[in-house]
Design a protein around this motif. Sequence first.
Motif, PDB file in Angstrom:
ATOM      1  N   ARG A 167      -8.801  -3.867  -4.457  1.00 51.44           N
ATOM      2  CA  ARG A 167      -9.060  -3.149  -3.203  1.00 51.44           C
ATOM      3  C   ARG A 167      -8.537  -1.711  -3.263  1.00 51.44           C
ATOM      4  NH1 ARG A 167      -7.106  -7.785  -0.937  1.00 51.44           N
ATOM      5  NH2 ARG A 167      -5.159  -6.778  -0.302  1.00 51.44           N
ATOM      6  N   ASN A 168      -7.559  -1.493  -4.107  1.00 52.46           N
ATOM      7  CA  ASN A 168      -6.946  -0.172  -4.201  1.00 52.46           C
ATOM      8  C   ASN A 168      -7.413   0.622  -5.421  1.00 52.46           C
ATOM      9  OD1 ASN A 168      -4.872   0.275  -1.935  1.00 52.46           O
ATOM     10  ND2 ASN A 168      -4.649  -1.872  -2.501  1.00 52.46           N
ATOM     11  N   LYS A 170      -6.311   2.384 -13.081  1.00 47.31           N
ATOM     12  CA  LYS A 170      -6.927   3.182 -12.035  1.00 47.31           C
ATOM     13  C   LYS A 170      -6.857   4.649 -12.459  1.00 47.31           C
ATOM     14  CE  LYS A 170      -6.548   4.467  -7.160  1.00 47.31           C
ATOM     15  NZ  LYS A 170      -5.787   4.222  -5.914  1.00 47.31           N
ATOM     16  N   GLU A 202       1.688   6.256  -7.271  1.00 49.57           N
ATOM     17  CA  GLU A 202       0.617   7.101  -7.805  1.00 49.57           C
ATOM     18  C   GLU A 202       0.998   8.576  -7.773  1.00 49.57           C
ATOM     19  OE1 GLU A 202      -2.992   6.055  -5.738  1.00 49.57           O
ATOM     20  OE2 GLU A 202      -3.006   4.051  -6.620  1.00 49.57           O
ATOM     21  N   LEU A 225       2.384   1.639  -3.417  1.00 52.96           N
ATOM     22  CA  LEU A 225       1.373   2.037  -4.391  1.00 52.96           C
ATOM     23  C   LEU A 225       1.025   3.521  -4.257  1.00 52.96           C
ATOM     24  CD1 LEU A 225      -0.341   1.018  -6.705  1.00 52.96           C
ATOM     25  CD2 LEU A 225      -2.074   0.334  -5.046  1.00 52.96           C
ATOM     26  N   ILE A 226       0.897   4.015  -3.055  1.00 53.10           N
ATOM     27  CA  ILE A 226       0.617   5.442  -2.842  1.00 53.10           C
ATOM     28  C   ILE A 226       1.746   6.291  -3.424  1.00 53.10           C
ATOM     29  CG2 ILE A 226       0.450   7.244  -1.067  1.00 53.10           C
ATOM     30  CD1 ILE A 226      -1.121   5.117   0.630  1.00 53.10           C
ATOM     31  N   PHE A 260      -5.539  -7.371  -4.313  1.00 54.46           N
ATOM     32  CA  PHE A 260      -4.873  -6.187  -3.770  1.00 54.46           C
ATOM     33  C   PHE A 260      -5.147  -4.971  -4.653  1.00 54.46           C
ATOM     34  CE2 PHE A 260      -1.105  -3.425  -4.171  1.00 54.46           C
ATOM     35  CZ  PHE A 260      -1.056  -2.893  -2.881  1.00 54.46           C
ATOM     36  N   TYR A 261      -4.948  -5.131  -5.947  1.00 57.24           N
ATOM     37  CA  TYR A 261      -5.165  -4.001  -6.844  1.00 57.24           C
ATOM     38  C   TYR A 261      -6.639  -3.602  -6.902  1.00 57.24           C
ATOM     39  CZ  TYR A 261      -0.309  -4.480  -8.211  1.00 57.24           C
ATOM     40  OH  TYR A 261       1.052  -4.533  -8.196  1.00 57.24           O
ATOM     41  N   LYS A 297       0.839  -1.203   0.000  1.00 55.57           N
ATOM     42  CA  LYS A 297       0.000   0.000   0.000  1.00 55.57           C
ATOM     43  C   LYS A 297       0.872   1.251   0.000  1.00 55.57           C
ATOM     44  CE  LYS A 297      -3.887   2.327   0.610  1.00 55.57           C
ATOM     45  NZ  LYS A 297      -4.890   2.444  -0.416  1.00 55.57           N
TER      46      LYS A 297
END
Length: 162
Positions: A133-134, A159, A107, A103-104, A130-131, A100
């Motif tokens: 959920r995000n 996303k 982004e 990923l943040i 996982f993806y 997480k």
Amino acid sequence: MWLRTASLDDLETISAMLSETWHDTYDAIYGKEKVAELTGSWHSVAALKQRLSKPRSEFIVCDDGAEISGMAFVSQIDSETSMLHQLYVRPSAQGAGVGKMLLIEVEACFPDVRKIRLEVEEANDRAVAFYERNGFKQVGTTPDCGVKGSGIPAVIMEKVIW
């Protein structure tokens, strides 16, 4: 635990972490020999070194001072899209928020892009979940995850980030 840009000094550790992670995730799907072949090619120090100098890209590691527990590699592929090429977390650190965090950060790497895309092996249920959920949604499939001719079927996910 903190995030930082990968350096040349990290590449052997990252290569070993990727090998460990791939064997843990994919041995049951592809067998140890195929996984060893792929990691030897895709995750060698030489292959990782090329990523460090790729224009319009970021190579990030999660480091706690004792070990690198995760890594991500992302590049901007056009004016509105970045591509998450890799995001892996050491098996012993999975479920602790490392993915997480990475990923943040990924982004945020290219603030002008509108969406982020990735390919994930369709049999890797944990990563797909996982993806999802995000905030990622499936937008297609490919028979060759990563590189042409890999023979690894993948889900293409995107996303919208703004």
